[in-house]
Every structure is written in C-alpha cells, then in structure tokens.
Design a protein around this motif. Structure first.
Motif, PDB file in Angstrom:
ATOM      1  N   LEU A  85     124.306  39.199  76.900  1.00  0.00           N
ATOM      2  CA  LEU A  85     123.352  38.128  76.598  1.00  0.00           C
ATOM      3  C   LEU A  85     123.033  37.334  77.870  1.00  0.00           C
ATOM      4  CD1 LEU A  85     121.710  36.587  74.504  1.00  0.00           C
ATOM      5  CD2 LEU A  85     123.761  35.246  73.961  1.00  0.00           C
ATOM      6  N   ARG A  86     124.060  37.049  78.643  1.00  0.00           N
ATOM      7  CA  ARG A  86     123.860  36.326  79.912  1.00  0.00           C
ATOM      8  C   ARG A  86     123.010  37.162  80.881  1.00  0.00           C
ATOM      9  NH1 ARG A  86     126.267  37.401  84.338  1.00  0.00           N
ATOM     10  NH2 ARG A  86     128.054  38.474  83.432  1.00  0.00           N
ATOM     11  N   VAL A  87     123.312  38.451  80.963  1.00  0.00           N
ATOM     12  CA  VAL A  87     122.592  39.343  81.889  1.00  0.00           C
ATOM     13  C   VAL A  87     121.105  39.430  81.489  1.00  0.00           C
ATOM     14  CG1 VAL A  87     122.437  41.746  82.721  1.00  0.00           C
ATOM     15  CG2 VAL A  87     124.679  40.657  82.420  1.00  0.00           C
ATOM     16  N   ALA A  88     120.849  39.505  80.198  1.00  0.00           N
ATOM     17  CA  ALA A  88     119.455  39.588  79.729  1.00  0.00           C
ATOM     18  C   ALA A  88     118.714  38.278  79.982  1.00  0.00           C
ATOM     19  CB  ALA A  88     119.422  39.944  78.244  1.00  0.00           C
ATOM     20  N   LYS A  89     119.393  37.159  79.749  1.00  0.00           N
ATOM     21  CA  LYS A  89     118.744  35.857  79.993  1.00  0.00           C
ATOM     22  C   LYS A  89     118.390  35.722  81.475  1.00  0.00           C
ATOM     23  CE  LYS A  89     120.816  32.871  76.444  1.00  0.00           C
ATOM     24  NZ  LYS A  89     121.829  31.817  76.271  1.00  0.00           N
ATOM     25  N   ALA A  90     119.287  36.200  82.351  1.00  0.00           N
ATOM     26  CA  ALA A  90     119.024  36.128  83.799  1.00  0.00           C
ATOM     27  C   ALA A  90     117.814  36.994  84.156  1.00  0.00           C
ATOM     28  CB  ALA A  90     120.260  36.561  84.580  1.00  0.00           C
ATOM     29  N   ALA A  91     117.695  38.145  83.513  1.00  0.00           N
ATOM     30  CA  ALA A  91     116.548  39.031  83.785  1.00  0.00           C
ATOM     31  C   ALA A  91     115.247  38.372  83.315  1.00  0.00           C
ATOM     32  CB  ALA A  91     116.737  40.379  83.093  1.00  0.00           C
ATOM     33  N   LEU A  92     115.314  37.681  82.195  1.00  0.00           N
ATOM     34  CA  LEU A  92     114.131  36.966  81.697  1.00  0.00           C
ATOM     35  C   LEU A  92     113.702  35.898  82.707  1.00  0.00           C
ATOM     36  CD1 LEU A  92     112.041  36.012  79.597  1.00  0.00           C
ATOM     37  CD2 LEU A  92     113.883  34.817  78.401  1.00  0.00           C
ATOM     38  N   ARG A  93     114.673  35.156  83.218  1.00  0.00           N
ATOM     39  CA  ARG A  93     114.340  34.103  84.197  1.00  0.00           C
ATOM     40  C   ARG A  93     113.871  34.709  85.518  1.00  0.00           C
ATOM     41  NH1 ARG A  93     115.262  28.977  82.769  1.00  0.00           N
ATOM     42  NH2 ARG A  93     116.526  28.724  80.892  1.00  0.00           N
ATOM     43  N   ARG A  94     114.454  35.828  85.927  1.00  0.00           N
ATOM     44  CA  ARG A  94     114.052  36.483  87.177  1.00  0.00           C
ATOM     45  C   ARG A  94     112.621  36.997  87.079  1.00  0.00           C
ATOM     46  NH1 ARG A  94     111.939  38.157  90.698  1.00  0.00           N
ATOM     47  NH2 ARG A  94     112.546  39.452  92.458  1.00  0.00           N
ATOM     48  N   GLY A  95     112.245  37.462  85.905  1.00  0.00           N
ATOM     49  CA  GLY A  95     110.858  37.874  85.658  1.00  0.00           C
ATOM     50  C   GLY A  95     110.475  39.147  86.401  1.00  0.00           C
ATOM     51  N   GLU A  96     109.177  39.312  86.631  1.00  0.00           N
ATOM     52  CA  GLU A  96     108.597  40.520  87.240  1.00  0.00           C
ATOM     53  C   GLU A  96     109.144  41.756  86.521  1.00  0.00           C
ATOM     54  OE1 GLU A  96     107.538  38.454  91.507  1.00  0.00           O
ATOM     55  OE2 GLU A  96     109.173  39.887  91.487  1.00  0.00           O
ATOM     56  N   THR A  97     109.656  42.747  87.265  1.00  0.00           N
ATOM     57  CA  THR A  97     110.120  43.957  86.573  1.00  0.00           C
ATOM     58  C   THR A  97     111.606  43.914  86.207  1.00  0.00           C
ATOM     59  OG1 THR A  97     110.371  44.980  88.744  1.00  0.00           O
ATOM     60  CG2 THR A  97     108.375  45.535  87.507  1.00  0.00           C
ATOM     61  N   ALA A  98     112.253  42.745  86.362  1.00  0.00           N
ATOM     62  CA  ALA A  98     113.693  42.682  86.026  1.00  0.00           C
ATOM     63  C   ALA A  98     113.958  43.087  84.569  1.00  0.00           C
ATOM     64  CB  ALA A  98     114.256  41.298  86.331  1.00  0.00           C
ATOM     65  N   PRO A  99     113.164  42.621  83.584  1.00  0.00           N
ATOM     66  CA  PRO A  99     113.443  43.060  82.205  1.00  0.00           C
ATOM     67  C   PRO A  99     113.248  44.569  82.000  1.00  0.00           C
ATOM     68  CG  PRO A  99     112.163  41.026  82.188  1.00  0.00           C
ATOM     69  CD  PRO A  99     112.158  41.531  83.611  1.00  0.00           C
ATOM     70  N   ALA A 100     112.314  45.176  82.735  1.00  0.00           N
ATOM     71  CA  ALA A 100     112.122  46.638  82.609  1.00  0.00           C
ATOM     72  C   ALA A 100     113.351  47.375  83.134  1.00  0.00           C
ATOM     73  CB  ALA A 100     110.868  47.076  83.366  1.00  0.00           C
ATOM     74  N   VAL A 101     113.913  46.859  84.240  1.00  0.00           N
ATOM     75  CA  VAL A 101     115.125  47.477  84.801  1.00  0.00           C
ATOM     76  C   VAL A 101     116.290  47.272  83.828  1.00  0.00           C
ATOM     77  CG1 VAL A 101     116.784  47.389  86.711  1.00  0.00           C
ATOM     78  CG2 VAL A 101     114.320  47.197  87.180  1.00  0.00           C
ATOM     79  N   LEU A 102     116.383  46.061  83.287  1.00  0.00           N
ATOM     80  CA  LEU A 102     117.431  45.751  82.295  1.00  0.00           C
ATOM     81  C   LEU A 102     117.372  46.741  81.141  1.00  0.00           C
ATOM     82  CD1 LEU A 102     119.286  43.168  81.053  1.00  0.00           C
ATOM     83  CD2 LEU A 102     117.255  42.919  79.655  1.00  0.00           C
TER      84      LEU A 102
END
Ligand code: NDP
Ligand code: MG
Length: 412
Positions: free
Chosen positions: A327-344
């Motif tokens: 959950l923490r890792v996903a929230k960080a990817a959301l905040r990082r934005g750009e393609t971070a959620p796609a990599v997640l």
C-alpha cells in the motif's frame, strides 16, 4: 477527467442504452473470468434487455464456446492463437464467427456495440479497452490497469473519442454513486474501504510464510486469482487509489482508504459541509456491474439483501503499511506520477505470478515491486507518457526489470 465526469453526470445511455428502447448490444471482454461470468449471469436474467455481440477469453476455449452458444453471441475470440482450431470445432454449426490472437481481441472490442464490459485481467486488457474507447462506446470498466498504467492517456482518449466510462470496481462504483455528480470543490475526501484480506490479523512472521493457497482464500469476495492476491497484499487498494485519482476530480491528498473487514460499506465521500455519503451492499460484484450496465436506470440483481440488524456491527480500522508495505509502495508511485504507476503495475503482475508459482515469498512481492520502481527511475524509465505506445513500451521495460530483480530472489 472533465469529459469523463461530464459524461457520467449526463447519465446518457444505460440499459436499453441505444436510446431507442432496443436491447443493449453488449460485448464482454474476458467473458470466462469472474467479472465476465457475473456479467453474463445478469444478462441471462434479463434476456430482453441485452444482445451479446462478442465474447473473449485467453485460453479457456471450451468455456468460451459454451458461453458463445448460450448467449448466441455473434463473435467469439480466443487470445491464444494455437486454440483457434479448437474454438472453430467447438462452435461448428453454431453460426458464431471465430477468431484468435491479440489483434483479434482488439477487433472484437471494435465490433458495433452499445456497451463494452472491459473485464480482461492485467495490462493485457489495455489495448482492447483502448480500441473500445476509440469507437466512443460506453465502457463498463473492470480492468483497473487501464487507469493505473495509462491513467492520463486513457482519460484523455475517453474525452477525445466521446466515450463514456462507468466504473465497475466496487469501491469506484460506490464513489460514483455517492458523488452523484457533485462539484469538485464540494468534496473533501473520498475514502475507499479495504476488507484487509485473509491476512488482516497476521503477524510479520506468519506473513513471511504465507502460501498461495492461504492467500487465495479471500474472506468476503469471490474473484480471479490476480486480484485476490492483490487483496491479500493490499496492493489492490493501492491500485484502486490510483484508479480513483484518474476517475474523480480530487487530488492525491483527498484520497484515502480504511480497513472494513465486513466489506459492506464500499466507499465514503465526505463533503465540505460535514456530510458523509456512503454506498452499502453485500459483497457481490453483480451489484456494481448492474449499476454500470443500467446507468442511469437501475436493474434488478439477484444478490443477498442487506440486513443490518442481522449483521449487528460494522467495524473500521487504519491500514497497517508496515505489515502491508504494498500500500505504501503504491501510494508513493501515485505521488511520483508519470509512468511510475505503470511500472508498479507491471512489476506487481510479475511478482504475483511468481508468488503463485511459489518462486517468490509473500513479503517479497512488495519488495520486488519497490526495487523495480527504483531500477526504472535509475534508467530513466519514469517519465511522462504521451500515448498508448509509450505506456506499452514502459510496461514491457518494467517487466524486463522486474524479471531481472526476480532472478536475485530465492524461492520460499
Ligand atoms: P479473472 O482472472 O477471473 O478473468 C480474467 C479474464 O481475462 C478471463 O476471461 C481470461 O481468459 C482473460 N484473460 C486472461 N489473460 C488474458 C490475456 N493475456 N489476454 C486476453 N484475455 C485474458 O479476472 P477477474 O474477472 O477477477 O478480473 C478482471 C478485471 O476486473 C481485473 O482487471 C480485475 O482487477 C478487475 N476487478 C475484478 C474484481 C472481481 O471481483 N473479480 C473486482 C474489481 C475489479 P481465460 O479464462 O481464458 O484465462
Ligand atoms: Mg475493488
């Protein structure tokens, strides 16, 4: 986002959605899956209201053929090309057209229809769903990967093509209903609920030894294996926060989640005046599917009726991001934005598959995902995405990086 919300607020279409009182022409992508079967159950109970156009699956060829015959679909498509012969044999004499392969899945999504149920699991569902969007269809969106991996690109395409997006994920269907077309500046918070999964009360030591068999025993919901494992790690709630970010007109700080073990309340929307609107229903995906298929009307769903007196109490607790780091890792990817959620998302698909094959320990799922995002950042793979091709190439690159990380892990 504007056009998505506007289309949702317009409430055009719906059951008998071609506006002329005819039945709704429906394509079901992922017809053999958990969402696909629940959708077809509703269709079977409302035969006058629906006409099935195309049905698809990846490898369950006999099940697909049986569905195509039963629903009198016009087209059946199997993703695995080697199964074309088997599909043709199984449907000989039925009058159902058949096709196979990844491009044929995309073509199925383009068949003339009023509504497309996008229920393929994983990033494999992105291209076919985009194809349905291009046709300006109503999309009943179960495939969360379109929003997680391709968020801004996907919603921009929905707007450009005049498509209509209706969320099927239960929490987002709940938010959509509780929002009721409210203005963005009236909303204070959208809180998604999480069941907490089968390991909600487990210690770190127990989690370290958790097996796929244990993780697949969800306490409340009956779902496909990928989303069931994501529910056990709480990655599912992280993916759903990203989904909500793209669906609803609020910022990251206005999105939250709370653990609610009974899975009766699916989402709570807090308004600036102190009101909180929640949507409640027994945990059965046929309710949110019915909402999406019939909107702006309502259709009957054969689900258990909510009996609060019998339930007695509904409980809530804060999620534990130490025991459930996904959950923490996903929230960080959301905040990082750009393609971070796609990599997640891509890394998580690799990690979940490895866990199911007993090549990766339960607690290593989130670890591997976090390491893959770090590795992607180092090689410059976290960057703005402009189009679907950008997303698909980042998805492929992230899978390669995740596979490299995976090779360093010992099997449990
Ligand atoms: P299932 O695993 O039960 O079904 C997946 C469907 O997709 C099957 O029809 C499967 O075909 C097909 N499929 C699998 N791989 C591919 C591929 N590579 N290409 C094309 N088709 C493929 O999944 P669910 O129904 O549980 O989930 C579907 C989507 O809905 C997911 O994105 C999930 O996150 C989301 N969702 C699901 C919920 C649920 O309750 N199940 C709740 C909320 C969201 P085959 O059977 O031949 O393998
Ligand atoms: Mg959900």
């Amino acid at each position: 986002m504007g056009a998505v919300a506007q289309r949702l607020r317009d409430g055009s279409g719906g059951l008998n959605g071609n506006g002329a009182g005819q039945s709704c022409r429906l394509t079901v992508l992922g017809a053999t899956g958990s969402i696909g079967q629940s959708t077809l159950d509703l269709v079977a109970r409302n035969p006058e209201a629906f006409e099935v156009v195309a049905v698809t699956a990846q490898c369950h060829v006999q099940e697909l053929a049986e569905i195509a015959r039963r629903t009198q679909a016009k087209l059946a498509v199997i993703g695995d090309e080697t199964m074309l012969g088997a599909l043709r044999d199984a449907l000989s004499g039925s009058g159902v057209r058949v096709a196979a392969g990844a491009d044929a899945l995309v073509d199925a999504a383009r068949e003339p229809a009023d509504c497309v149920m996008a229920a393929i699991v994983g990033a494999a569902g992105i291209r076919p769903t985009f194809a349905a969007v291009e046709q300006g269809r109503r999309i009943a969106l179960a495939n969360k990967e379109c929003l997680v991996s391709a968020g801004d690109v996907f919603t921009a395409e929905v707007k450009r093509c005049g498509a209509e997006l209706l969320p099927v994920d239960s929490e987002h269907s709940a938010a959509f209903q509780a929002l009721a077309g409210a203005d963005a500046d009236a909303i204070e918070k959208i809180v998604l609920t999480a069941s907490g999964g089968p390991f909600r009360t487990w210690s770190m030591d127990q989690l370290a030894a958790a097996t796929p068999e244990q993780a697949l025993k969800h306490p409340n919901w009956s779902m496909g294996s990928k989303v069931t494992i994501d529910s056990a790690t709480l990655m599912n709630k992280g993916l759903e926060l990203i989904e909500a970010f793209h669906l609803f007109p609020v910022g990251v700080d206005a999105l939250d989640c709370v653990v609610h073990p009974q899975s009766i309340v699916h989402c709570l929307v807090s308004y600036k005046d102190g009101s909180v609107l929640a949507q409640l229903a027994p945990p059965d995906m046929r309710t949110p599917i019915a909402v999406a298929l019939a909107w702006p009307r309502r259709m009957a769903a054969p689900t258990e009726k909510l009996d609060l007196a019998r339930l007695g109490s509904l409980t809530f607790e804060a999620p534990d991001e130490v025991r459930f780091p996904a959950l923490r890792v996903a929230k960080a990817a959301l905040r990082r934005g750009e393609t971070a959620p796609a990599v997640l998302n891509a890394a998580n698909e690799i990690a979940v598959a490895a866990f199911l094959q007993k090549r990766l320990a339960f607690l290593d799922i989130a670890r591997l995902v976090e390491e893959t995002i770090d590795a992607a950042e180092k090689v410059g793979a976290i960057a703005p995405a402009r189009c679907l091709e950008d997303i698909l190439s980042i998805d492929a690159a992230a899978r390669r990086l995740a596979a490299e990380q995976l090779a360093r892990y010992d099997a449990p």
